[in-house]
Design a protein around this motif. Sequence first.
Motif, PDB file in Angstrom:
ATOM      1  N   ASP A 163       3.227   6.771  -1.272  1.00 15.04           N
ATOM      2  CA  ASP A 163       2.183   5.932  -1.876  1.00 15.04           C
ATOM      3  C   ASP A 163       1.847   4.775  -0.918  1.00 15.04           C
ATOM      4  O   ASP A 163       2.686   3.907  -0.657  1.00 15.04           O
ATOM      5  N   THR A 164       0.636   4.764  -0.413  1.00 13.58           N
ATOM      6  CA  THR A 164       0.243   3.728   0.551  1.00 13.58           C
ATOM      7  C   THR A 164       0.243   2.336  -0.078  1.00 13.58           C
ATOM      8  O   THR A 164       0.519   1.345   0.596  1.00 13.58           O
ATOM      9  N   LYS A 165      -0.045   2.244  -1.380  1.00  9.69           N
ATOM     10  CA  LYS A 165      -0.033   0.943  -2.053  1.00  9.69           C
ATOM     11  C   LYS A 165       1.389   0.390  -2.113  1.00  9.69           C
ATOM     12  O   LYS A 165       1.612  -0.811  -1.932  1.00  9.69           O
ATOM     13  N   ARG A 207       3.845   1.164  -0.049  1.00  4.83           N
ATOM     14  CA  ARG A 207       4.220   0.802   1.321  1.00  4.83           C
ATOM     15  C   ARG A 207       3.636  -0.547   1.710  1.00  4.83           C
ATOM     16  O   ARG A 207       4.321  -1.391   2.290  1.00  4.83           O
ATOM     17  N   ARG A 208       2.367  -0.775   1.356  1.00  7.75           N
ATOM     18  CA  ARG A 208       1.724  -2.055   1.666  1.00  7.75           C
ATOM     19  C   ARG A 208       2.405  -3.197   0.927  1.00  7.75           C
ATOM     20  O   ARG A 208       2.616  -4.280   1.480  1.00  7.75           O
TER      21      ARG A 208
END
Length: 277
Positions: free
Chosen positions: A207-209, A211-212
């Motif tokens: 999930d890129t969110k 990770r961010r």
Amino acid sequence: MQDLLTKFENLTIQSDFIFKKVMSRKRICKHLLEELLQIEIADIKYLEAEKTLEPEYTSRGIRLDIIVADDKNTHYNLEMQVKNNKNPDTDTYVLPKRSRYYQALLDIDLLQKGQPYDLLPPTFIIFICVFDFFEQDNYVYTFKKCCLENRELELPDEATTMILNTKGTHGDISKDIKSFYDYVNNHIVTTDFTKQIDDEISYLKLDTKVRREFMLMEARLLDERREGEAAGIAKGEAKEKLATAKRMLAKGCYSLEVIAELTNLSLADVEKLKEEA
């Protein structure tokens, strides 16, 4: 940046960040509580993940990983503890007093202003430790208040502290709790329950969110550490200046103006030191 990405990829359930995310999945958190306490829970609700409780500005705020309440209004605080920290000033382990502090602030938060004390709900403070704090090899250490004169007499304040020992070998725990311990310790999947946890972690890492969010959190923590280190250096330098000024005053051969110039203190500060000497 690459170091943070690598760190994110290597995160396990022992990480506060991943633990909070995994336990924010209702089916996982609910099942863990049911298996640990051997009860049935119809439903749980999240009060606030990683809540910061700060009763007043002079008190020390704490960050609670997971706080949930079940359908009977019993409240649970789940915490992952990886290190058995000591206070370097007192050389004492901090976990016991930490549990006391958590309980006190949780109670304050649960009781609204003006409400009677008897409305305080039952609470469980649960520390999941990857070390054996008491070195008795128990899987679980459960604490309630009892009378020293009569150990069978328990204070019915409905406050319970549980210290889980994932390295334990003694006691009765369910198959799923044992598999959870094995997963925390060695990342071993042995049951459907730990497979759910492992799958959830794999999903989170895609999930890129998420990770961010982790990278922003780490950046903030790094800034806080740097600010703290800078403040510590500045404080140390200030103490050294005062100590130097005191030594020069004690010799009695320097004017106040010279002391102020050589130590970079204000003349008012040097005059104050002289008055206090």
